[in-house]
Design a protein around this motif. Sequence first.
Motif, PDB file in Angstrom:
ATOM      1  N   LYS A 119      41.469  51.760  26.388  1.00 21.81           N
ATOM      2  CA  LYS A 119      41.419  52.604  27.576  1.00 21.81           C
ATOM      3  C   LYS A 119      41.286  51.733  28.813  1.00 21.81           C
ATOM      4  O   LYS A 119      40.746  50.633  28.768  1.00 21.81           O
ATOM      5  CB  LYS A 119      40.225  53.563  27.525  1.00 21.81           C
ATOM      6  CG  LYS A 119      40.215  54.494  26.346  1.00 21.81           C
ATOM      7  CD  LYS A 119      41.236  55.571  26.496  1.00 21.81           C
ATOM      8  CE  LYS A 119      41.128  56.575  25.355  1.00 21.81           C
ATOM      9  NZ  LYS A 119      42.028  57.685  25.522  1.00 21.81           N
ATOM     10  N   VAL A 120      41.784  52.249  29.931  1.00 22.18           N
ATOM     11  CA  VAL A 120      41.677  51.572  31.217  1.00 22.18           C
ATOM     12  C   VAL A 120      40.977  52.524  32.178  1.00 22.18           C
ATOM     13  O   VAL A 120      41.332  53.697  32.249  1.00 22.18           O
ATOM     14  CB  VAL A 120      43.073  51.214  31.784  1.00 22.18           C
ATOM     15  CG1 VAL A 120      42.948  50.589  33.156  1.00 22.18           C
ATOM     16  CG2 VAL A 120      43.818  50.316  30.869  1.00 22.18           C
ATOM     17  N   GLU A 121      39.975  52.021  32.881  1.00 21.91           N
ATOM     18  CA  GLU A 121      39.343  52.812  33.924  1.00 21.91           C
ATOM     19  C   GLU A 121      40.026  52.452  35.233  1.00 21.91           C
ATOM     20  O   GLU A 121      40.062  51.290  35.626  1.00 21.91           O
ATOM     21  CB  GLU A 121      37.853  52.493  34.003  1.00 21.91           C
ATOM     22  CG  GLU A 121      37.122  53.320  35.031  1.00 21.91           C
ATOM     23  CD  GLU A 121      35.659  52.963  35.106  1.00 21.91           C
ATOM     24  OE1 GLU A 121      34.848  53.658  34.473  1.00 21.91           O
ATOM     25  OE2 GLU A 121      35.355  51.971  35.790  1.00 21.91           O
ATOM     26  N   ILE A 122      40.619  53.464  35.882  1.00 29.70           N
ATOM     27  CA  ILE A 122      41.279  53.237  37.163  1.00 29.70           C
ATOM     28  C   ILE A 122      40.504  53.999  38.231  1.00 29.70           C
ATOM     29  O   ILE A 122      39.844  55.001  37.944  1.00 29.70           O
ATOM     30  CB  ILE A 122      42.763  53.670  37.135  1.00 29.70           C
ATOM     31  CG1 ILE A 122      42.903  55.131  36.730  1.00 29.70           C
ATOM     32  CG2 ILE A 122      43.566  52.769  36.234  1.00 29.70           C
ATOM     33  CD1 ILE A 122      44.313  55.653  36.805  1.00 29.70           C
ATOM     34  N   ALA A 123      40.579  53.511  39.454  1.00 26.01           N
ATOM     35  CA  ALA A 123      39.827  54.123  40.544  1.00 26.01           C
ATOM     36  C   ALA A 123      40.639  54.073  41.827  1.00 26.01           C
ATOM     37  O   ALA A 123      41.474  53.191  42.017  1.00 26.01           O
ATOM     38  CB  ALA A 123      38.506  53.397  40.750  1.00 26.01           C
ATOM     39  N   ILE A 124      40.359  55.032  42.691  1.00 19.13           N
ATOM     40  CA  ILE A 124      40.958  55.035  44.017  1.00 19.13           C
ATOM     41  C   ILE A 124      40.093  54.146  44.892  1.00 19.13           C
ATOM     42  O   ILE A 124      38.870  54.277  44.904  1.00 19.13           O
ATOM     43  CB  ILE A 124      41.009  56.453  44.593  1.00 19.13           C
ATOM     44  CG1 ILE A 124      41.964  57.305  43.766  1.00 19.13           C
ATOM     45  CG2 ILE A 124      41.437  56.438  46.053  1.00 19.13           C
ATOM     46  CD1 ILE A 124      42.034  58.740  44.192  1.00 19.13           C
ATOM     47  N   GLY A 125      40.736  53.224  45.590  1.00 19.04           N
ATOM     48  CA  GLY A 125      39.992  52.301  46.438  1.00 19.04           C
ATOM     49  C   GLY A 125      40.548  52.231  47.837  1.00 19.04           C
ATOM     50  O   GLY A 125      41.757  52.318  48.037  1.00 19.04           O
ATOM     51  N   ARG A 126      39.664  52.084  48.796  1.00 24.08           N
ATOM     52  CA  ARG A 126      40.055  51.862  50.191  1.00 24.08           C
ATOM     53  C   ARG A 126      39.733  50.408  50.502  1.00 24.08           C
ATOM     54  O   ARG A 126      38.627  49.949  50.259  1.00 24.08           O
ATOM     55  CB  ARG A 126      39.285  52.788  51.120  1.00 24.08           C
ATOM     56  CG  ARG A 126      39.652  52.646  52.584  1.00 24.08           C
ATOM     57  CD  ARG A 126      38.897  53.602  53.487  1.00 24.08           C
ATOM     58  NE  ARG A 126      39.048  54.990  53.100  1.00 24.08           N
ATOM     59  CZ  ARG A 126      40.069  55.784  53.461  1.00 24.08           C
ATOM     60  NH1 ARG A 126      41.041  55.278  54.199  1.00 24.08           N
ATOM     61  NH2 ARG A 126      40.121  57.040  53.085  1.00 24.08           N
ATOM     62  N   GLY A 127      40.708  49.681  51.019  1.00 24.77           N
ATOM     63  CA  GLY A 127      40.531  48.261  51.301  1.00 24.77           C
ATOM     64  C   GLY A 127      39.402  47.995  52.273  1.00 24.77           C
ATOM     65  O   GLY A 127      39.267  48.690  53.277  1.00 24.77           O
ATOM     66  N   LYS A 128      38.582  46.992  51.975  1.00 27.70           N
ATOM     67  CA  LYS A 128      37.483  46.605  52.858  1.00 27.70           C
ATOM     68  C   LYS A 128      37.983  45.621  53.901  1.00 27.70           C
ATOM     69  O   LYS A 128      38.859  44.804  53.639  1.00 27.70           O
ATOM     70  CB  LYS A 128      36.373  45.919  52.065  1.00 27.70           C
ATOM     71  CG  LYS A 128      35.526  46.816  51.231  1.00 27.70           C
ATOM     72  CD  LYS A 128      34.397  45.997  50.608  1.00 27.70           C
ATOM     73  CE  LYS A 128      33.514  46.804  49.707  1.00 27.70           C
ATOM     74  NZ  LYS A 128      32.478  45.964  49.091  1.00 27.70           N
ATOM     75  N   LYS A 129      37.388  45.685  55.054  1.00 26.52           N
ATOM     76  CA  LYS A 129      37.642  44.693  56.094  1.00 26.52           C
ATOM     77  C   LYS A 129      36.740  43.488  55.823  1.00 26.52           C
ATOM     78  O   LYS A 129      35.812  43.552  55.029  1.00 26.52           O
ATOM     79  CB  LYS A 129      37.302  45.277  57.465  1.00 26.52           C
ATOM     80  CG  LYS A 129      38.030  46.550  57.789  1.00 26.52           C
ATOM     81  CD  LYS A 129      39.378  46.253  58.364  1.00 26.52           C
ATOM     82  CE  LYS A 129      40.013  47.484  58.955  1.00 26.52           C
ATOM     83  NZ  LYS A 129      40.995  48.110  58.114  1.00 26.52           N
ATOM     84  N   THR A 130      37.003  42.373  56.486  1.00 27.65           N
ATOM     85  CA  THR A 130      36.253  41.145  56.267  1.00 27.65           C
ATOM     86  C   THR A 130      34.765  41.323  56.552  1.00 27.65           C
ATOM     87  O   THR A 130      33.925  40.861  55.792  1.00 27.65           O
ATOM     88  CB  THR A 130      36.805  40.012  57.151  1.00 27.65           C
ATOM     89  OG1 THR A 130      38.206  39.916  56.939  1.00 27.65           O
ATOM     90  CG2 THR A 130      36.163  38.695  56.811  1.00 27.65           C
ATOM     91  N   HIS A 131      34.423  42.032  57.628  1.00 21.52           N
ATOM     92  CA  HIS A 131      33.002  42.208  57.953  1.00 21.52           C
ATOM     93  C   HIS A 131      32.302  43.093  56.921  1.00 21.52           C
ATOM     94  O   HIS A 131      31.126  42.918  56.657  1.00 21.52           O
ATOM     95  CB  HIS A 131      32.824  42.756  59.374  1.00 21.52           C
ATOM     96  CG  HIS A 131      33.428  44.105  59.597  1.00 21.52           C
ATOM     97  ND1 HIS A 131      34.755  44.264  59.921  1.00 21.52           N
ATOM     98  CD2 HIS A 131      32.890  45.338  59.531  1.00 21.52           C
ATOM     99  CE1 HIS A 131      35.012  45.551  60.066  1.00 21.52           C
ATOM    100  NE2 HIS A 131      33.908  46.235  59.830  1.00 21.52           N
ATOM    101  N   ASP A 132      33.032  44.040  56.319  1.00 23.96           N
ATOM    102  CA  ASP A 132      32.440  44.866  55.260  1.00 23.96           C
ATOM    103  C   ASP A 132      32.127  44.014  54.032  1.00 23.96           C
ATOM    104  O   ASP A 132      31.110  44.215  53.373  1.00 23.96           O
ATOM    105  CB  ASP A 132      33.385  46.000  54.861  1.00 23.96           C
ATOM    106  CG  ASP A 132      33.564  47.024  55.975  1.00 23.96           C
ATOM    107  OD1 ASP A 132      32.633  47.155  56.798  1.00 23.96           O
ATOM    108  OD2 ASP A 132      34.621  47.676  56.010  1.00 23.96           O
TER     109      ASP A 132
END
Length: 152
Positions: A119-132
């Motif tokens: 099985k593979v766990e997939i997730a929705i991700g929002r890209g982080k900025k450098t300061h984050d």
Amino acid sequence: MVENGIKVISSNKKAFHNYEIGEKWEAGIALKGTEVKALRDGRVNLSDGWVNITDDLEAVLMEIQIGHYTFGNLMNHEERRNRKLLLHAQEIGKLAKAVKQKGLSVVPTKIYFKGSFVKVEIAIGRGKKTHDKRESIKEKDVKRELSRIKLS
């Protein structure tokens, strides 16, 4: 590490560093025989992986490297081939809707054996900025220091 019949093969730490992880799904994955044997040996790299939703509503795992099986013969698999994910149409629809939004992508977070199935766990991700990214590293350091102080 086996817990509740789940044996984690590999987790994608880079995804947690580069993305703010949101909703997660568990998906099956279409594999060949030598790929399963290589996974049992732990020969997988998830760090560059992502999920592509095609026009005919199929989820395809891209850029995942599963190393060659040591005792495989001429029928050994390609290391970086695209692999189809096994999801319900409703789940693929939700993923497709999320990908169309600005800044969202679908990334694999971990791959594991659940019983005899991969099985593979997939997730929705929002890209982080450098300061984050810097802030999350600082938070981890603070937590680590606090745990050290509590232990001593």
